[in-house]
Structure formats: structure tokens, C-alpha cells
Design an enzyme around this catalytic site. Structure first.
Site, PDB file in Angstrom:
ATOM      1  N   THR A 214      88.150  80.164  12.333  1.00 10.33           N
ATOM      2  CA  THR A 214      86.835  80.387  11.731  1.00 10.33           C
ATOM      3  C   THR A 214      85.959  81.253  12.622  1.00 10.33           C
ATOM      4  O   THR A 214      86.192  81.333  13.836  1.00 10.33           O
ATOM      5  CB  THR A 214      86.117  79.028  11.524  1.00 10.33           C
ATOM      6  OG1 THR A 214      84.899  79.238  10.823  1.00 10.33           O
ATOM      7  CG2 THR A 214      85.798  78.334  12.833  1.00 10.33           C
ATOM      8  N   GLY A 248      83.951  72.470   6.670  1.00 16.59           N
ATOM      9  CA  GLY A 248      82.623  71.950   6.409  1.00 16.59           C
ATOM     10  C   GLY A 248      81.751  72.031   7.634  1.00 16.59           C
ATOM     11  O   GLY A 248      82.095  72.699   8.610  1.00 16.59           O
TER      12      GLY A 248
HETATM   13  N1  GLY Z   1      83.907  74.019  10.146  1.00 15.57           N
HETATM   14  C1  GLY Z   1      83.605  75.163  10.880  1.00 15.57           C
HETATM   15  C2  GLY Z   1      82.429  75.078  11.715  1.00 15.57           C
HETATM   16  O1  GLY Z   1      81.578  74.222  11.524  1.00 15.57           O
HETATM   17  O2  GLY Z   1      82.305  75.894  12.609  1.00 15.57           O
END
Ligand code: GLY
Length: 337
Positions: A214, A248
Site C-alpha cells: 500500500t 481499511g
Molecule cells: N490499511 C492501510 C493503511 O492503513 O495504511
């Protein structure tokens, strides 16, 4: 006791013993048939491989994972190659170098990977490197460590032959400029605005691995790290039991260590679906002090190739590639809105 009485008792007892014996044999036979059926089901999943990943980008990622398997890749290769396709897609605003920046205008990346022999690797706060998941795998396989961060992680990536990329996504720059006007920090995560790809894979041996990558929350404070690169929060694999990953608002997941929790619940007999549902309830309970709405979603797979998925609210979807078919599915959820 007369001879005839003891003989009657003996006959009664031996009759019962015979009945018990035959019942035992019957139940063992039926158990064996169930085991054979279960085993066959497992083998069918193993033969075709399985990939399970968060959000709609998961469809492409699953295809890449299964393609990797078809050329001899194992579950770890599947987990890495699957999410790499999404990291390389610079139109994605929440994964890879195309991701929305932090509040200082820099895109910082978090990723982790876990294999079927219990090894794990992770990188956080990594800048200008195209494939954080590959760096995480290198940390796992080429160092004695599990987690590397920031400049050190970048130096390590360069030492392993990776190059710096100075990519700026025009869409992300535009969104950042718009955000600067109010500079409001309001994370909203859902189908249209999601945040992570978490992937679970099973190869033809039935081995399980997983990955998670991410660019984190849009416009986060500089240096902020979420759940995605944290082993036990964003991802956990125990090849004897199964695996779990999530997406999330990372802070809520970090407080609940949910990936590990889900695997432990499965170890105690919960199905993947039951384990995901229990974990969502746990997140809700632990984070009950939160004033703003937030979204969280979990995926799980067990050793039999059964899967589970659950969101806190409507809007969480996932892609499942199983028995040769790849489909996007809306997850069930806990709260009405
Ligand atoms: N779930 C990814 C973040 O909160 O960075």
C-alpha cells in the site's frame, strides 16, 4: 451365579460387544469416506491453485498469481507477482508509486510478505522504489531481519540492484493540490477510495503464502505507518492452519492484531468466515472510542481452501480465484452503513 445365568450374561455382553464393534467399524468407515471426500476436495483446490485478494484490483492480481503458478511458481511467488502488477499500475492511487502522497507531498510505501515456512519480510516508509513487496521478500530471504524502514530499506533495495524512480502521478499531484486548500485529514475508505491490496495464495502443493502492499492513507502525517507491513496485523500465515489479510483504516487494525487473531481463531476450529466475522467484531469493540466512521475488511483461507471475507460496513469487495474461476464478490458486513 448359575452356569446358565453367567452364560446369558456372556451372550448379552458379547452381543453388545459385537454391536459396538460393528458400529465402530461403521463410524470408522463413514469417517474414512468423509476424509477421502475432504481430501479429494483439498486436492482439487491444490491442483488448480487459489488466490484471494482485496478490492477490485484483486482480479488482475489473482490472474497474475495463477499465471505465475502455471509456470512453476510456488505460493510465495504467486503472492509477490500477483501484487506486483498492482504496484506497477501507476493509475492506482493507493498502491505503489502512483499512490496519493503524505501531507508533505511524498508518496511513501509499506509492504510485507510471508511464506509457507513461517518466514516474513516487511518494509515501511519506503520511497522511490517501484516494488516494495519485492524488497520485503529480499528482506525475508537475504537478511536475518524481518522489517526495514525508510532510508535504510531504500539503501538495501539499491544494494540489491533496484533503482530509484522519481515518478509523480499527475492524478495524485492534482488530488494533493486540492487537498492542500483545506488540509483536512479525513480518511474515507471504500470501493471508490480504497487503500491496500492484501493477497492470500495457495499453490499446487497446498502451501499457503500472502502479501500486502500500500501507499497507506492519503495525506497521512509524514512517517505514519499503517497495518499493511505489520506481520500479525495486515498479514499472517501459518501453513498448518491458513492465512489472513486485511484492508481499511490501519490504526484500527494495528490496535487489534487481526490477521494473527483470525489465524488463531481458525486454529481453534473456526471457519475462515467465522474467524473474519469475529475479528471485525473485535475491531469494532477495541476501537469503540473512535468518533469518525471507518472501514475495515478481512480475508482468510484455511488449509482446505475454504475462504472467508467480512467487512465492518457495506462496500468491501474482494476477488477470488478458485477452481479455475476468478470473480469479484461483495463481502458480507457487520454494520448497516
Ligand atoms: N490499511 C492501510 C493503511 O492503513 O495504511
Amino acid at each position: 451365579m448359575s452356569h446358565s445365568n453367567s452364560r446369558r450374561q456372556f451372550l448379552t455382553k458379547s452381543g453388545l460387544a459385537a454391536a459396538a464393534l460393528s458400529l465402530g467399524i461403521f463410524s470408522r468407515a463413514s469417517e474414512n469416506r468423509t476424509n477421502v471426500r475432504e481430501k479429494k476436495k483439498e486436492l482439487e483446490v491444490y491442483k488448480k491453485g487459489l488466490a484471494l485478494s482485496t478490492w477490485n484490483a484483486g482480479i488482475i492480481a489473482n490472474n497474475a498469481a495463477l499465471a505465475t503458478m502455471s509456470t512453476g511458481g510456488n505460493a510465495t511467488d504467486m503472492a509477490e507477482e500477483g501484487v506486483k502488477v498492482i504496484e506497477a499500475d501507476y493509475s492506482n492511487l493507493s498502491v505503489g508509486l502512483g499512490g496519493l502522497p503524505d501531507r508533505e507531498g511524498h508518496t511513501t510505501l509499506d509492504a510485507c510478505i510471508m511464506n509457507s515456512i513461517g518466514q516474513a519480510g516487511s518494509v515501511c516508509f519506503l520511497e522511490k522504489i517501484k516494488h516494495p513487496v519485492t524488497v520485503a521478500r529480499m528482506v525475508m530471504e537475504r537478511t536475518p531481519h524481518v522489517m526495514m524502514v525508510g532510508e535504510g530499506a531504500q539503501q538495501f533495495a539499491l544494494s540489491q540492484g533496484m533503482t530509484l524512480e522519481d515518478y509523480e502521478s499527475p492524478e495524485a499531484v492534482k488530488a494533493y493540490k486540492e487537498w492542500l486548500v483545506k488540509s483536512e485529514y479525513k480518511p474515507i475508505i471504500n470501493i471508490e477510495n480504497h487503500d491496500t491490496i492484501g493477497m492470500l495464495t495457495m499453490d499446487t502443493n497446498g502451501d499457503i503464502a500472502g502479501s500486502c502492499t500500500t501507499s497507506g492513507l492519503a495525506f497521512k502525517m509524514r512517517g505514519r505507518v499503517g497495518d499493511s507491513p505489520i506481520i500479525g496485523a495486515g498479514l499472517y500465515i501459518d501453513n498448518e492452519i491458513g492465512g489472513a489479510t486485511g484492508t481499511g483504516l490501519g490504526e484500527t487494525v494495528l490496535r487489534s492484531c487481526t490477521a494473527f487473531l483470525i489465524v488463531e481463531l481458525m486454529r481453534q476450529g473456526a471457519s475462515p468466515q467465522e474467524a473474519c466475522e469475529e475479528a471485525i467484531k473485535r475491531v469494532e469493540k477495541i476501537n469503540r472510542f473512535m468518533k469518525d466512521d471507518y472501514q475495515v475488511g478481512f480475508l482468510a483461507v484455511n488449509k482446505q481452501g475454504e475462504v472467508g471475507a467480512f467487512g465492518l460496513r457495506p462496500g468491501f469487495n474482494y476477488a477470488l480465484h478458485k477452481n479455475g474461476a476468478n470473480q469479484l464478490i461483495d463481502a458480507k458486513y457487520h454494520l448497516k452503513k
